[in-house]
Design a protein around this motif. Sequence first.
Motif, PDB file in Angstrom:
ATOM      1  N   LEU A 101       0.826  -1.205   0.000  1.00 46.97           N
ATOM      2  CA  LEU A 101       0.000   0.000   0.000  1.00 46.97           C
ATOM      3  C   LEU A 101       0.862   1.258   0.000  1.00 46.97           C
ATOM      4  O   LEU A 101       0.543   2.243  -0.690  1.00 46.97           O
ATOM      5  CB  LEU A 101      -0.929  -0.014   1.207  1.00 46.97           C
ATOM      6  CG  LEU A 101      -2.016   1.062   1.256  1.00 46.97           C
ATOM      7  CD1 LEU A 101      -2.835   1.079  -0.023  1.00 46.97           C
ATOM      8  CD2 LEU A 101      -2.920   0.837   2.460  1.00 46.97           C
ATOM      9  N   ARG A 102       1.983   1.252   0.734  1.00 47.47           N
ATOM     10  CA  ARG A 102       2.897   2.411   0.732  1.00 47.47           C
ATOM     11  C   ARG A 102       3.429   2.678  -0.676  1.00 47.47           C
ATOM     12  O   ARG A 102       3.538   3.822  -1.119  1.00 47.47           O
ATOM     13  CB  ARG A 102       4.075   2.164   1.672  1.00 47.47           C
ATOM     14  CG  ARG A 102       3.784   2.439   3.131  1.00 47.47           C
ATOM     15  CD  ARG A 102       5.073   2.465   3.945  1.00 47.47           C
ATOM     16  NE  ARG A 102       4.803   2.493   5.359  1.00 47.47           N
ATOM     17  CZ  ARG A 102       4.454   3.574   6.049  1.00 47.47           C
ATOM     18  NH1 ARG A 102       4.331   4.730   5.408  1.00 47.47           N
ATOM     19  NH2 ARG A 102       4.226   3.518   7.351  1.00 47.47           N
ATOM     20  N   THR A 103       3.779   1.612  -1.362  1.00 50.88           N
ATOM     21  CA  THR A 103       4.297   1.757  -2.728  1.00 50.88           C
ATOM     22  C   THR A 103       3.250   2.346  -3.647  1.00 50.88           C
ATOM     23  O   THR A 103       3.534   3.241  -4.459  1.00 50.88           O
ATOM     24  CB  THR A 103       4.745   0.390  -3.264  1.00 50.88           C
ATOM     25  OG1 THR A 103       5.788  -0.130  -2.437  1.00 50.88           O
ATOM     26  CG2 THR A 103       5.241   0.489  -4.700  1.00 50.88           C
ATOM     27  N   ILE A 104       2.017   1.892  -3.509  1.00 52.85           N
ATOM     28  CA  ILE A 104       0.960   2.288  -4.436  1.00 52.85           C
ATOM     29  C   ILE A 104       0.432   3.690  -4.135  1.00 52.85           C
ATOM     30  O   ILE A 104       0.064   4.429  -5.047  1.00 52.85           O
ATOM     31  CB  ILE A 104      -0.180   1.249  -4.388  1.00 52.85           C
ATOM     32  CG1 ILE A 104       0.320  -0.082  -4.977  1.00 52.85           C
ATOM     33  CG2 ILE A 104      -1.413   1.734  -5.140  1.00 52.85           C
ATOM     34  CD1 ILE A 104      -0.596  -1.252  -4.725  1.00 52.85           C
ATOM     35  N   GLN A 105       0.413   4.074  -2.865  1.00 48.95           N
ATOM     36  CA  GLN A 105      -0.157   5.368  -2.477  1.00 48.95           C
ATOM     37  C   GLN A 105       0.503   6.547  -3.162  1.00 48.95           C
ATOM     38  O   GLN A 105      -0.152   7.545  -3.462  1.00 48.95           O
ATOM     39  CB  GLN A 105      -0.032   5.566  -0.958  1.00 48.95           C
ATOM     40  CG  GLN A 105      -1.223   5.110  -0.161  1.00 48.95           C
ATOM     41  CD  GLN A 105      -1.139   5.595   1.279  1.00 48.95           C
ATOM     42  OE1 GLN A 105      -0.081   5.980   1.776  1.00 48.95           O
ATOM     43  NE2 GLN A 105      -2.264   5.565   1.964  1.00 48.95           N
ATOM     44  N   ASN A 106       1.808   6.456  -3.397  1.00 52.60           N
ATOM     45  CA  ASN A 106       2.556   7.556  -3.994  1.00 52.60           C
ATOM     46  C   ASN A 106       2.912   7.187  -5.432  1.00 52.60           C
ATOM     47  O   ASN A 106       3.636   6.219  -5.671  1.00 52.60           O
ATOM     48  CB  ASN A 106       3.815   7.820  -3.168  1.00 52.60           C
ATOM     49  CG  ASN A 106       4.589   9.026  -3.659  1.00 52.60           C
ATOM     50  OD1 ASN A 106       5.107   9.041  -4.768  1.00 52.60           O
ATOM     51  ND2 ASN A 106       4.683  10.051  -2.814  1.00 52.60           N
ATOM     52  N   LYS A 107       2.403   7.948  -6.383  1.00 52.31           N
ATOM     53  CA  LYS A 107       2.605   7.598  -7.796  1.00 52.31           C
ATOM     54  C   LYS A 107       4.074   7.646  -8.205  1.00 52.31           C
ATOM     55  O   LYS A 107       4.503   6.878  -9.084  1.00 52.31           O
ATOM     56  CB  LYS A 107       1.766   8.503  -8.689  1.00 52.31           C
ATOM     57  CG  LYS A 107       0.278   8.154  -8.692  1.00 52.31           C
ATOM     58  CD  LYS A 107      -0.469   8.947  -9.742  1.00 52.31           C
ATOM     59  CE  LYS A 107      -1.903   8.452  -9.899  1.00 52.31           C
ATOM     60  NZ  LYS A 107      -2.732   8.691  -8.719  1.00 52.31           N
ATOM     61  N   ALA A 108       4.859   8.519  -7.587  1.00 51.03           N
ATOM     62  CA  ALA A 108       6.292   8.558  -7.892  1.00 51.03           C
ATOM     63  C   ALA A 108       6.962   7.285  -7.389  1.00 51.03           C
ATOM     64  O   ALA A 108       7.758   6.661  -8.106  1.00 51.03           O
ATOM     65  CB  ALA A 108       6.930   9.787  -7.254  1.00 51.03           C
ATOM     66  N   GLN A 110       5.489   4.482  -6.862  1.00 50.51           N
ATOM     67  CA  GLN A 110       4.939   3.401  -7.679  1.00 50.51           C
ATOM     68  C   GLN A 110       5.702   3.270  -8.999  1.00 50.51           C
ATOM     69  O   GLN A 110       6.072   2.163  -9.413  1.00 50.51           O
ATOM     70  CB  GLN A 110       3.455   3.680  -7.948  1.00 50.51           C
ATOM     71  CG  GLN A 110       2.689   2.515  -8.560  1.00 50.51           C
ATOM     72  CD  GLN A 110       1.237   2.849  -8.862  1.00 50.51           C
ATOM     73  OE1 GLN A 110       0.714   2.468  -9.901  1.00 50.51           O
ATOM     74  NE2 GLN A 110       0.573   3.575  -7.965  1.00 50.51           N
ATOM     75  N   LYS A 111       5.979   4.402  -9.656  1.00 52.65           N
ATOM     76  CA  LYS A 111       6.707   4.361 -10.922  1.00 52.65           C
ATOM     77  C   LYS A 111       8.140   3.867 -10.724  1.00 52.65           C
ATOM     78  O   LYS A 111       8.663   3.089 -11.545  1.00 52.65           O
ATOM     79  CB  LYS A 111       6.712   5.759 -11.558  1.00 52.65           C
ATOM     80  CG  LYS A 111       5.359   6.222 -12.055  1.00 52.65           C
ATOM     81  CD  LYS A 111       4.933   5.550 -13.345  1.00 52.65           C
ATOM     82  CE  LYS A 111       5.683   6.069 -14.528  1.00 52.65           C
ATOM     83  NZ  LYS A 111       5.145   5.567 -15.816  1.00 52.65           N
ATOM     84  N   LEU A 112       8.782   4.279  -9.642  1.00 54.91           N
ATOM     85  CA  LEU A 112      10.132   3.798  -9.349  1.00 54.91           C
ATOM     86  C   LEU A 112      10.127   2.291  -9.115  1.00 54.91           C
ATOM     87  O   LEU A 112      11.076   1.588  -9.490  1.00 54.91           O
ATOM     88  CB  LEU A 112      10.698   4.524  -8.127  1.00 54.91           C
ATOM     89  CG  LEU A 112      11.068   5.991  -8.343  1.00 54.91           C
ATOM     90  CD1 LEU A 112      11.342   6.673  -7.002  1.00 54.91           C
ATOM     91  CD2 LEU A 112      12.271   6.118  -9.272  1.00 54.91           C
ATOM     92  N   PHE A 113       9.061   1.800  -8.507  1.00 55.60           N
ATOM     93  CA  PHE A 113       8.914   0.358  -8.286  1.00 55.60           C
ATOM     94  C   PHE A 113       8.939  -0.385  -9.627  1.00 55.60           C
ATOM     95  O   PHE A 113       9.593  -1.434  -9.761  1.00 55.60           O
ATOM     96  CB  PHE A 113       7.607   0.086  -7.538  1.00 55.60           C
ATOM     97  CG  PHE A 113       7.278  -1.367  -7.355  1.00 55.60           C
ATOM     98  CD1 PHE A 113       7.751  -2.067  -6.261  1.00 55.60           C
ATOM     99  CD2 PHE A 113       6.498  -2.045  -8.288  1.00 55.60           C
ATOM    100  CE1 PHE A 113       7.449  -3.414  -6.085  1.00 55.60           C
ATOM    101  CE2 PHE A 113       6.195  -3.386  -8.127  1.00 55.60           C
ATOM    102  CZ  PHE A 113       6.664  -4.069  -7.021  1.00 55.60           C
ATOM    103  N   TYR A 114       8.237   0.147 -10.616  1.00 50.70           N
ATOM    104  CA  TYR A 114       8.208  -0.515 -11.925  1.00 50.70           C
ATOM    105  C   TYR A 114       9.599  -0.544 -12.558  1.00 50.70           C
ATOM    106  O   TYR A 114      10.033  -1.577 -13.083  1.00 50.70           O
ATOM    107  CB  TYR A 114       7.224   0.190 -12.866  1.00 50.70           C
ATOM    108  CG  TYR A 114       5.809   0.245 -12.363  1.00 50.70           C
ATOM    109  CD1 TYR A 114       5.267  -0.809 -11.635  1.00 50.70           C
ATOM    110  CD2 TYR A 114       5.009   1.355 -12.591  1.00 50.70           C
ATOM    111  CE1 TYR A 114       3.974  -0.760 -11.159  1.00 50.70           C
ATOM    112  CE2 TYR A 114       3.703   1.418 -12.116  1.00 50.70           C
ATOM    113  CZ  TYR A 114       3.199   0.356 -11.398  1.00 50.70           C
ATOM    114  OH  TYR A 114       1.921   0.419 -10.922  1.00 50.70           O
ATOM    115  N   THR A 115      10.305   0.574 -12.525  1.00 51.71           N
ATOM    116  CA  THR A 115      11.633   0.600 -13.136  1.00 51.71           C
ATOM    117  C   THR A 115      12.608  -0.305 -12.383  1.00 51.71           C
ATOM    118  O   THR A 115      13.444  -0.980 -12.995  1.00 51.71           O
ATOM    119  CB  THR A 115      12.183   2.036 -13.197  1.00 51.71           C
ATOM    120  OG1 THR A 115      12.191   2.607 -11.885  1.00 51.71           O
ATOM    121  CG2 THR A 115      11.321   2.908 -14.094  1.00 51.71           C
ATOM    122  N   ASP A 116      12.491  -0.356 -11.056  1.00 49.18           N
ATOM    123  CA  ASP A 116      13.377  -1.201 -10.248  1.00 49.18           C
ATOM    124  C   ASP A 116      13.161  -2.685 -10.519  1.00 49.18           C
ATOM    125  O   ASP A 116      14.081  -3.494 -10.326  1.00 49.18           O
ATOM    126  CB  ASP A 116      13.158  -0.940  -8.750  1.00 49.18           C
ATOM    127  CG  ASP A 116      13.708   0.407  -8.303  1.00 49.18           C
ATOM    128  OD1 ASP A 116      14.479   1.022  -9.070  1.00 49.18           O
ATOM    129  OD2 ASP A 116      13.341   0.863  -7.198  1.00 49.18           O
TER     130      ASP A 116
END
Length: 384
Positions: A101-108, A110-116
């Motif tokens: 939920l912490r990852t998803i709450q912040n769109k920035a 969240q996007k870093l999660f995808y690139t990582d």
Amino acid sequence: MQFFSSKFKLGILGGGQLGKMLLYETRKWDIHTKVMDASPEAPCKISCNEFVQASLMDFDAVYNFGKDVDVLTIEIENVNVDALEKLENEGVKVYPPTKALRTIQNKATQKLFYTDHNIPTASFTRFAYTSEIEDSISNGGLQLPFVWKSAQFGYDGQGVKIVRTPEDLKDLPNVECIAEQLVDFKNELAVIVARNTVGEVNTYPVVEMEFHPEANQVEYVICPARIEDEVAQKAQQVALQVSKHMNHIGLLAVELFQTQEDEILVNEVAPRPHNSGHYSIEASYTNQFEQHIRAILGLPLGKTDSKVAGIMVNLVGSEGHTGNVIYENIETILKMDGVTPHIYGKKQTRPFRKMGHVTIVDENMARAREVAQKVKETINVVSN
């Protein structure tokens, strides 16, 4: 643990329409529910066993609410995650887990999660404040056009704007945000992934979404998506990749772009039942709300296949209308075969506010789409 007709208590943070539709399923199975929402007129209020009126962002309110339940879930992401984390550490089962939920709450974030995790997504730049963007454009660091997204608290089309000229930056809030590449896409798609507490995973069919150009809200959800099988398989694989790395429990709605070259890019995700799955109430063997309950309680996942083609039409407040809601011509659409309206219970309408949806089911997709168009042109959400 016994869930049915027992002392078990399920907590739901958020009392809007998604919560209301979750409660259809808990009432069907006689699961005791406790709901919290800031509004005294939340749609969930009439359907749950216990209702608490409080802010979802208030640490003490969320913490005290959660201490009294066995499993805690959400119907909206904007909740106090610090309180959820404390509850989780004290043994309350929180789904989705607070880390996801912490990852998803912040769109920035969240996007870093995808690139990582090497998940395909549109390129982006992160900014601490919107005011920094103009300098980046002037210095050649950022190219127009792009999509501006508020990092937090965007919802139902809010917090998103296409920026084509520097003038478009005016009136935007000066908040943490991202500037995302404007994707030239063929289709906007979505896949809902269900994952239960014992690791069972299943996906719903790929759906196609048609958006309102001004409100940035979904107007139609079409299932199955009118795309090639190869593209559908790719979309489901990407959604499963996100689900695996996110390690969520419950539902994860993955919104996707199909590019002109048939590549699949992740737009964003929601860790809960989602607008793109409403068609499933009438069209699927197991609707998304029952599936979410199954998943968070560790019950076997239900069959996700569709029985018939399904199209969902969003009912939103008409422009120029604010006040007590009236659903004009609802009797007319009720005469149409395969048409089921869902009214969310919001007494006050305003422009583009989600007030309900209509599902159209038919064995023939083309016929269903025609009826959906008639429904959209017929019913009006206005005020008196």
